[in-house]
Design a protein around this motif. Structure first.
Motif, PDB file in Angstrom:
ATOM      1  N   THR A 101       0.810  -1.234   0.000  1.00 62.55           N
ATOM      2  CA  THR A 101       0.000   0.000   0.000  1.00 62.55           C
ATOM      3  C   THR A 101       0.841   1.281   0.000  1.00 62.55           C
ATOM      4  N   ALA A 113       1.469   1.934  -3.602  1.00 62.90           N
ATOM      5  CA  ALA A 113       0.227   2.314  -4.276  1.00 62.90           C
ATOM      6  C   ALA A 113      -0.137   3.770  -3.954  1.00 62.90           C
ATOM      7  N   ASP A 133      -7.707   7.975  -1.154  1.00 61.61           N
ATOM      8  CA  ASP A 133      -8.981   7.412  -0.678  1.00 61.61           C
ATOM      9  C   ASP A 133      -8.775   6.702   0.649  1.00 61.61           C
ATOM     10  N   ASN A 192      -0.359   6.764  -6.726  1.00 59.61           N
ATOM     11  CA  ASN A 192      -1.617   7.513  -6.872  1.00 59.61           C
ATOM     12  C   ASN A 192      -1.396   9.007  -6.715  1.00 59.61           C
ATOM     13  N   ARG A 193      -0.621   9.361  -5.683  1.00 61.09           N
ATOM     14  CA  ARG A 193      -0.367  10.770  -5.411  1.00 61.09           C
ATOM     15  C   ARG A 193       0.393  11.417  -6.563  1.00 61.09           C
ATOM     16  N   GLY A 217      -1.819  12.227  -9.384  1.00 58.88           N
ATOM     17  CA  GLY A 217      -2.863  13.216  -9.115  1.00 58.88           C
ATOM     18  C   GLY A 217      -4.211  12.621  -8.755  1.00 58.88           C
ATOM     19  N   PHE A 218      -4.237  11.314  -8.454  1.00 59.51           N
ATOM     20  CA  PHE A 218      -5.476  10.704  -7.981  1.00 59.51           C
ATOM     21  C   PHE A 218      -5.716  11.132  -6.535  1.00 59.51           C
ATOM     22  N   PRO A 219      -6.970  11.362  -6.148  1.00 59.84           N
ATOM     23  CA  PRO A 219      -7.237  11.737  -4.758  1.00 59.84           C
ATOM     24  C   PRO A 219      -6.935  10.580  -3.808  1.00 59.84           C
ATOM     25  N   LEU A 253       1.902   6.263  -3.068  1.00 57.64           N
ATOM     26  CA  LEU A 253       2.820   7.200  -3.723  1.00 57.64           C
ATOM     27  C   LEU A 253       2.530   7.301  -5.223  1.00 57.64           C
TER      28      LEU A 253
END
Lengths: 179, 220
Positions: A163, A166, A178, A170-171, A174-176, A168
């Motif tokens: 996780t 995952a 969750d 996502n960040r 530019g994904f928010p 880092l």
């Protein structure tokens, strides 16, 4: 690191040796020596099962009766079953075998294959041995390790998780965040 | 004559500015909030590498990272099979429609273990052309890889695509858990040349030696 299986079948205590897809005659030969077999028997193990992979050295089978019962095979699709029914695992230094064994909570001795050219895998075994998750041996020192080992001093390995990666990734994209 | 010189100088200048721009922008988080899914290329190494990658995929949001393209070496029979069963488990468990869009491909390796160096010139060329063809087809927005060598040609081509402006791929590399003290050759290449946008290591010792890497703990 006891296992429920041991309690059910308390008479059978199996040592499972695995070399994966490699050729590791030095380990199989060491397992086949009388000193090692006697030492294992003295420590209460009754069976020795060797997965010998692509190696050419064939160990001597033995039926037990007052000594260690020895059997071997080359490859099997059910390595996991053998690991599960083992009381002690002696493995080559491949990360797959190491983590599969640790995840099952089995005591593990990793033996380093000095014949391999790119032997970076000793790094992993050494690090996990420093953290007391397993014992680390060379074919020549295996007998001494078996003699001296204290399985109660091993620290259970807690499986890692991905996780943080995952998060880092996502960040970065530019994904928010969750959850 | 002077016009030719001016034009070629201008061209070189433009290319240089572009290369510098790409070097500066690589490794920087993408701007703006994102809600659309990103097409994702997953390069599967083999044995332990593939197991680690599947552990990462298990926690990634499948509805964000799709369609997913899996690539493994042509000599590696196991990895794509594992990826297929991973994808079909998604279909069964969560009824993810997105799993059905996944694709599985094999790539030629530049050199097999024990192959002679003379024939490996030819096979390397072939492998590069094949990698280029696959990358033109996929043009992924995200590349996830964790070694060994299979991912290098794909990442280099992705970097060239960035410079030319065909596609801006974000490249993520996770160094194998087996690497505690030293990086693998693939890791070293991607780190030193700054090809990967984010570089992850699983042991703190490595992060100390390679400060641009992110320490993420063990994946296994």
């Amino acid at each position: 690191m006891g296992d429920a299986m041991d309690c059910i079948d308390s008479k059978k205590k199996m040592v499972f040796v695995t070399v994966g897809t490699t050729c590791f005659d030095a380990l199989v030969k060491t397992m086949d020596t009388e000193v090692v077999k006697e030492e294992l028997f003295r420590r209460g193990y009754t069976h020795l099962l060797i997965q010998m992979g692509r190696g050419s050295y064939v160990p001597t089978k033995s039926g037990g009766n007052g000594s260690l019962a020895v059997d071997y095979f080359t490859f099997s699709s059910s390595i996991a079953d053998h690991l599960r029914s083992a009381s002690l695992v002696i493995s080559h230094a491949g990360s797959g075998s190491i983590f599969e064994t640790l995840r099952l909570g089995k005591p593990l001795i990793v033996v380093v294959n000095e014949d391999l050219m790119d032997n970076h895998q000793t790094e992993l075994a050494e690090e996990l041995a420093n953290r007391k998750h397993l014992y680390y041996a060379h074919p020549q020192t295996l007998n001494q390790i078996i003699k001296d080992m204290n399985l109660d001093s091993l620290v259970p390995y807690h499986s890692g998780d991905a996780t943080p990666v995952a998060k880092l990734v996502n960040r970065f994209l530019g994904f928010p965040d969750d959850c | 004559m002077s016009l030719v010189v001016v034009i070629s100088l201008l061209t070189i200048g433009v290319v240089l500015i572009r290369v510098i721009y790409v070097i500066c922008q690589s490794g920087k988080s993408l701007k703006g909030k994102r809600s659309e899914p990103v097409s994702t290329l997953i390069v599967l190494g083999s044995g332990g590498h593939t197991a680690e990658m599947l552990n990462l995929l298990a926690v990634l949001q499948k509805e964000r990272f799709y369609p997913r393209y899996y690539i493994a070496a042509a000599t590696d029979n196991m990895s794509l099979q594992k990826a297929r069963s991973f994808e079909s488990s998604l279909v069964n468990e969560t009824r993810h429609k997105v799993a059905e869009t996944s694709q599985f491909m094999q790539i030629y390796r530049s050199r097999e273990v024990g192959q002679s160096y003379i024939t490996s010139i030819w096979t390397t060329l072939l492998a590069m052309v094949h990698a280029l063809w696959l990358m033109i087809k996929i043009r992924p927005e995200v590349i996830l890889c964790n070694g060994p060598g299979t991912c290098i040609p794909l990442c280099v081509i992705a970097y060239l695509f960035k410079i030319i402006g065909i596609r801006w791929s974000s490249i993520f590399y996770v160094e194998s858990i087996a690497r505690v003290q030293r990086l693998s050759l693939s890791g070293l290449i991607l780190y030193k040349l700054n090809i990967s946008d984010q570089f992850f290591v699983q042991w703190p010792q490595l992060q100390k030696k390679y400060p641009r890497a992110h320490y993420v703990g063990c994946l296994m």
